[in-house]
Design an enzyme around this catalytic site. Sequence first.
Site, mmCIF file in Angstrom:
data_model
loop_
_atom_site.group_PDB
_atom_site.id
_atom_site.type_symbol
_atom_site.label_atom_id
_atom_site.label_comp_id
_atom_site.label_asym_id
_atom_site.label_seq_id
_atom_site.Cartn_x
_atom_site.Cartn_y
_atom_site.Cartn_z
ATOM 1 N N THR A 189 1.022 0.453 -35.492
ATOM 2 C CA THR A 189 0.463 -0.344 -34.406
ATOM 3 C C THR A 189 1.501 -1.316 -33.831
ATOM 4 O OG1 THR A 189 -0.447 -2.057 -35.849
ATOM 5 C CG2 THR A 189 -1.831 -0.130 -35.432
ATOM 6 N N HIS A 190 1.092 -2.055 -32.837
ATOM 7 C CA HIS A 190 1.974 -2.829 -31.966
ATOM 8 C C HIS A 190 2.951 -3.733 -32.699
ATOM 9 C CE1 HIS A 190 -0.058 -6.744 -32.582
ATOM 10 N NE2 HIS A 190 -1.118 -5.990 -32.802
ATOM 11 N N ASP A 191 4.148 -3.783 -32.184
ATOM 12 C CA ASP A 191 5.193 -4.717 -32.629
ATOM 13 C C ASP A 191 5.653 -4.487 -34.065
ATOM 14 O OD1 ASP A 191 5.384 -6.688 -30.241
ATOM 15 O OD2 ASP A 191 3.228 -6.585 -30.652
ATOM 16 N N ARG A 244 2.827 -5.976 -36.225
ATOM 17 C CA ARG A 244 3.999 -6.802 -36.549
ATOM 18 C C ARG A 244 4.494 -6.611 -37.979
ATOM 19 N NH1 ARG A 244 0.189 -9.561 -34.143
ATOM 20 N NH2 ARG A 244 -0.460 -10.446 -36.149
#
Length: 215
Positions: free
Chosen positions: A136-138, A156
């Site tokens: 998932t994102h970052d 993250r």
Amino acid sequence: MLIVGAKGFAKEVLEVLHQLNQLENLFFFDDVNDDIKENLLDKFPILKTSQEVSAYFEATDNRFTIGIGNPILRKKLYDKFISLGGLFTSTISPLANIGSYDIEIGEGTNILSGASVSNSSKIGMGCIIYYNSIVTHDSKIGDFVEISPSATLLGRCIVGSYSKIGANVTILPDVIIGKNVIIGAGSVVTKDIPDNCVAVGIPAKMIKELIPLQF
């Protein structure tokens, strides 16, 4: 293209190239298994020596990818085939879900069907992103990392190079996994994990130290 390896994961990479309609001049390499025939699945030639590989790279196609799962062995094979004149090349299934913005995928990474990679994710070179895994994102993944089937890396999180994330693992947001780490299947990682260790459980805890890598 040349797929290094002719068993196991090499057949997963073969399916990606089939999906991409990139089977022309496809060869495999295997110099360790005596039971391997001259052609994989009675169709794809198998090279067995470095001399054959060098000739293939020079005359036919210098692209190669690695069809073997072990992160440390993948790095060693990368070094060998680069020295023979190869060009490390990614194979990404058209059935994977890759975000549209701010994504970096390093050379030689293999992404299989059903994997999802969200926006602003960074994936290093030579990684494996297996079936139905989610990044998932970052999130940031180092070099030669193996993300096993149905693993989930939440926002993250960071995974260090040469690490292996087992099947159905969940890594919570902002967690940092060190370099040369094995996370056992089904584990839930709620806190940072240091370099050079094995961690398992819910929540994941270190159970064994590993010898630090020498490269």
